[in-house]
Design a protein around this motif. Structure first.
Motif, PDB file in Angstrom:
ATOM      1  N   THR B 132       0.789  -1.325  -0.141  1.00 40.10           N
ATOM      2  CA  THR B 132       0.145  -0.065  -0.117  1.00 40.10           C
ATOM      3  C   THR B 132       0.949   1.187   0.032  1.00 40.10           C
ATOM      4  O   THR B 132       0.642   2.065  -0.833  1.00 40.10           O
ATOM      5  CB  THR B 132      -1.065  -0.187   1.146  1.00 40.10           C
ATOM      6  N   GLY B 133       1.980   1.174   0.784  1.00 34.61           N
ATOM      7  CA  GLY B 133       2.668   2.417   0.914  1.00 34.61           C
ATOM      8  C   GLY B 133       3.671   2.589  -0.333  1.00 34.61           C
ATOM      9  O   GLY B 133       3.866   3.608  -1.075  1.00 34.61           O
ATOM     10  N   ALA B 160      -3.384  -3.352  -0.505  1.00 34.75           N
ATOM     11  CA  ALA B 160      -3.507  -4.658  -0.042  1.00 34.75           C
ATOM     12  C   ALA B 160      -3.901  -4.502   1.492  1.00 34.75           C
ATOM     13  O   ALA B 160      -3.460  -3.734   2.263  1.00 34.75           O
ATOM     14  CB  ALA B 160      -1.933  -5.118  -0.069  1.00 34.75           C
ATOM     15  N   ILE B 161      -4.487  -5.771   2.133  1.00 34.93           N
ATOM     16  CA  ILE B 161      -4.858  -5.809   3.659  1.00 34.93           C
ATOM     17  C   ILE B 161      -5.046  -7.177   3.661  1.00 34.93           C
ATOM     18  O   ILE B 161      -5.043  -7.946   3.000  1.00 34.93           O
ATOM     19  CB  ILE B 161      -6.123  -4.920   3.378  1.00 34.93           C
ATOM     20  N   LEU B 228      -8.304   2.208   2.015  1.00 34.37           N
ATOM     21  CA  LEU B 228      -6.864   2.390   1.888  1.00 34.37           C
ATOM     22  C   LEU B 228      -6.796   3.150   0.413  1.00 34.37           C
ATOM     23  O   LEU B 228      -5.929   3.891   0.298  1.00 34.37           O
ATOM     24  CB  LEU B 228      -6.354   1.322   1.706  1.00 34.37           C
ATOM     25  N   ILE B 229      -7.545   2.881  -0.377  1.00 29.00           N
ATOM     26  CA  ILE B 229      -7.462   3.529  -1.827  1.00 29.00           C
ATOM     27  C   ILE B 229      -7.780   4.955  -1.879  1.00 29.00           C
ATOM     28  O   ILE B 229      -7.358   5.787  -2.343  1.00 29.00           O
ATOM     29  CB  ILE B 229      -7.846   2.899  -2.967  1.00 29.00           C
ATOM     30  N   ASP B 230      -9.168   5.117  -0.924  1.00 31.38           N
ATOM     31  CA  ASP B 230      -9.404   6.383  -0.824  1.00 31.38           C
ATOM     32  C   ASP B 230      -8.388   7.368  -0.127  1.00 31.38           C
ATOM     33  O   ASP B 230      -8.145   8.534  -0.466  1.00 31.38           O
ATOM     34  CB  ASP B 230     -10.717   6.424   0.081  1.00 31.38           C
ATOM     35  N   TYR B 231      -7.691   6.707   0.801  1.00 32.72           N
ATOM     36  CA  TYR B 231      -6.838   7.301   1.486  1.00 32.72           C
ATOM     37  C   TYR B 231      -5.287   7.608   0.569  1.00 32.72           C
ATOM     38  O   TYR B 231      -4.849   8.768   0.710  1.00 32.72           O
ATOM     39  CB  TYR B 231      -6.236   6.673   2.717  1.00 32.72           C
TER      40      TYR B 231
END
Lengths: 247, 247, 247, 247, 247, 247
Positions: B132-133, B160-161, B228-231
């Motif tokens: 994700t990062g 990813a989660i 996560l994608i929103d962030y």
């Protein structure tokens, strides 16, 4: 829709397991999925990794290797390069986890079963053939140390199969090397005799896949696994009755 | 049902991404998922692996490492042991594949983007935090070489989660280390901004899992990925408009 | 004479130490010398190297690593190359010796303190920052096992600084990377709170240096060390009174 | 005050250099400092490390090894352990830097001089003997490729010696193994024929040392170096006149 | 027929053994076969490999190394390459086997004699010189632990020599490097004082050889071995009487 | 005198060669000597080692490996240990030399034939089976690139067999593992179709052997080799006529 080798989309290659393929290990088979051929051996060692010493529990670990001449283009021997590739590590860990999932490690006692999967010929699906064949070798090995008044340490069957998506979105079962090279999505599914998942690994490097596509692949995988476990039972003969039975 | 840190079953830990965390690489972030902290850096190298030379296509590869002091019990430095563990290999390959799935390697041209994910503190979910990062660091790096008359090589978002099943069958989102150690099933899910799967890896070493349980986990994963994608979009600001746009 | 970053010849960069930077190790700091940033962690292990078994004495050993993305040009990860460079070995040995010089190994007892210095960003002086920061992490770690009726095993403060000669013969304190790359002579000096030398390493690869030039460098080093040790005392607060005290 | 072998505090062991000790390399010597014996060889290779290709400059690099049977207790062969120790790395880098400091790498041209220092017998001071002997082998090797109309690439003499502090604070010159094992402080000093320092490395692991003690050691070192360089000149005979001379 | 160095076909080079060449090991020699020079050392260690623990028997093992500067063209140091070549492995195993063949491992008791053969200069025949010299070092080492009321663990003499066939079919004794490079067949013969074979290794890579040619080579080898064992006896002096004697 | 498996002293085990055993390499066989089973594959690569570049000559090199489960007690996988044992190195070199001895490397042209010998089951004589089988795979591989107007690069047949001496002095042919473990002397003999020796390696670790004993072993070896080469000719069928023929 016809596949490169004329199979139906949900048709497996011919699978053959030859038990007692080698003279020395406690259990060993040759497993063939079409042209893919893997020798799977199970050796019992009376020791456990240090994190289990004194725990009363056993362990199962696996090693996997391609013979240099098993692939279309010769692949360099890992012993000569002095290190094991990431792909090999990944497969070894997968085989070990899959087999441990159906073993009662307490019932096994403080011993390690060492699984060796050596690929003689690689035409796609070597990791799933390895798991499916290694299970049979494992049952044979465990039977040599089985005490009839104790539970049989193998709790259930386990088998593995690959499924994938062709570029046009068709889902297919049991990919050969040529199909695997051209697939958009590749998924390995490992399931127990009871029909539950031990491991699902789907990869869409070529393109992402939807939930619907995943479901289509999983259905084909379930069909394949069912056939494989039926065949494992055929091959194991009398030993089938031990799997999952209490004393 | 309350989790060890008081979260709801479908609640993520606090996620924070700090862009431009390092001075030298083309892109770099610090990403935090609660106590898990990973530095992700993206470096552009004007060369490609030998199998791509002359192809006009680029490549993305990733390396992952735990600082020795990042874990509850100090973990030995891989450089001192002289070899990289199977787990590290597996994670590196996963990060690389996930990022490549949203990159137009032709548009990237003959260059390699080297992703470094160095875990400063490990409290569960280090591989999903890394992906994700690293996506954000990758966009920043690509932007430094972006030619506005050419398509932007990043085609879509990716995050990813982790999800899992507690021993009682409850499915939970974004496991911390303590939950991960006690979970019956552990699944990593990687999805694009369009809501498709890039990678699904579920492992039931503790016990196999059913199709229904898998679906419950996938639903929680979809919710987490969406957040996560929103962030990521918030964090990327202006750069968001480049992702997936044609010139 | 103005330096690249506007400092006086005997002026240090801004130094900052953040204690308890990590959650798991017994002691840990982030130390910054300008843009140079190093995480120093101290872990206590209840074992000693074989040459000390049964001796009643403890040991301190250190490992040092550059993150790949910490340097101007990405540096290859030593774990991937499978071996540790000569430079890393040299620095690790220097950190270990320097810290051991102020520790009463008998008072420490049969345990090892493992020092990890991981460089997040490298702008010159990473080895001296490592020693200076690791000392603070070490005191924090020792304090967690300190028995008030026994002597505190840390006998004195220790800090390290670099000095050098520019091509024109000017001696300067605390070189940043750009200065270090252009210096004629480079010297690392490590001193105790009592003002004695633990280690002096001067290298004139560009050109040899005279006794007078060495003295000029040593004087600047003494000034820098004094400031560093004053700052270590500020940072350690109450723990300062333990250093060097008998029970 | 009498030393273990009856020497005065500022008295060196008997030093002997045998030129042309080996048949094949361009330059080679056996150097003896008392019982310490090192074979130093210099081989010229018509290639440079990649960072110098096309630069017109040459390079000097060194390797150092202890024969397993050279030490009081047999030391394991590094080739069998598969890696080189930190101590060896440190010494190799020191020898290389020291010799490069007196070489005009431009005048040398694009070639590498490979220095091999193989310790036959180790009774203290092996690294300083290596540097002192390797210098002579280097001059012999350079002479084989010297073009009289070009500057001789060796600009100055260089030699190395150890000094130290006994536990009672006495400073001594040229420590043998027994003295080295018991010394409080150990310092290696490398100087040129012009009396300047190339390298100073002092270590007070046993106890820190003061500026006054450092000065006392440096004075003894200067005396020792002077004697060594006088002896190098004796040994080199006619070649002395080339060192540092323009065409 | 005159050989490159003027010798007769059945004439050995000048052989010289210098006993007690090193200060520290229990036994050590310098052996010279013309320009070939090898330091052979024997060190006694009070431990045995794990397969002999508790057996009451000892072991002899050997290591062999070429100094980088010992050969016509510098050969890369195996410690720097991180692995030992096949040739080195082969020679080490040969030296170990040859010496073990004349040792009563039971009489030796549970200790290991470590043989180090380090080639200072290589002009052909380094492995045979190593065996011949190591035998003398071994007798010296064994004598230091010999208990006169027990059998002396060395049962017989052993020496080694090379023979070969020139391209014209002439068989020659003790090949120097130039001859070895041009020979059609190369054979190493190792024999005991009683005139029996311990090892015969003949290789016709250039062309196969007949039984008659083999016999011609073996006869020359027998002559050479006889001379070597006579010389070993001269060199060992009083110790000769111990070899093969019962208490 | 009856052997453990009832054979006569000069009787070989049943030998069987299955050609075209694998799908991908240019040549491949399974060779069986009783229970010993080895897969031998020959792959042609259009490159040569650097020492042959531009020479117009080709090369043959060999790799050998025991499957972990091929031996009575499982042997650890060399890829996992990160290095190749001395025994493996020795055997690989022997196979390579033996095959090169019957190949016209000039006629082969600038290409390398890579021989892989992978032992599936090891019951003694794996190196001699490897050579004997690899020869057939090699002929098959060479035939795929044979140009009928040029000489066939295989000049003669080559086969290998083991002979040995039992403790009572009886010489026997083709030792199985149990015999090999108990033999006093072990000898491997490699011969050409013309009846000349390519390699003779006799080892008397247990006890030295006389010239008469060696002759007895060599005679049995000659008988065995004759049978093996006759069988190779049977197996090769039409290809026999190419071996050693000019265009």
């Amino acid at each position: 829709m016809i596949r490169v080798d004329g199979r139906q989309v949900d048709e497996m290659r011919k699978v053959k397991i030859t038990r007692n393929y080698l003279k020395y290990p406690a259990g060993s088979v040759l497993i063939e999925f079409g042209n893919t051929k893997v020798i799977c051996a199970a050796t019992i060692e009376e020791r456990v990794p240090s994190f289990l010493k004194g725990s009363g529990e056993g362990w199962i670990t696996a090693e996997y290797s391609l013979l240099p001449s098993s692939t279309q283009t010769r692949n360099a021997r890992e012993s000569m390069r002095g290190k094991v590739s990431g792909r090999t590590h990944e497969i070894q860990r997968l085989i070990g986890r899959s087999l441990r999932s159906v073993i009662d490690l307490k019932a096994l006692g403080e011993r390690t079963i060492m699984i060796d999967c050596d690929v003689i010929q690689a035409d796609g699906g070597t990791r799933t053939a390895s798991i499916t064949g290694a299970f049979v070798a494992l049952v044979d090995a465990v039977a040599t140390i089985y005490h009839p008044e104790k539970p049989f340490p193998v709790k259930d069957f386990v088998a593995a199969i690959s499924v994938g998506l062709l570029k046009d979105g068709t889902s297919i079962l049991d990919l050969c090397y040529e199909e695997d090279s051209n697939a958009a999505v590749d998924m390995n599914v490992i399931m127990t005799g009871e029909g539950n998942f031990v491991e699902v690994q789907g990869t869409g490097e070529e393109r992402p896949f939807s939930r619907i596509e995943m479901n289509a692949m999983l259905e084909k995988a379930e069909k394949g696994i069912q056939e494989l476990i039926d065949y494992q039972k055929d091959v194991l003969g009398q030993l089938v009755w031990k799997v999952g039975r209490e004393p």
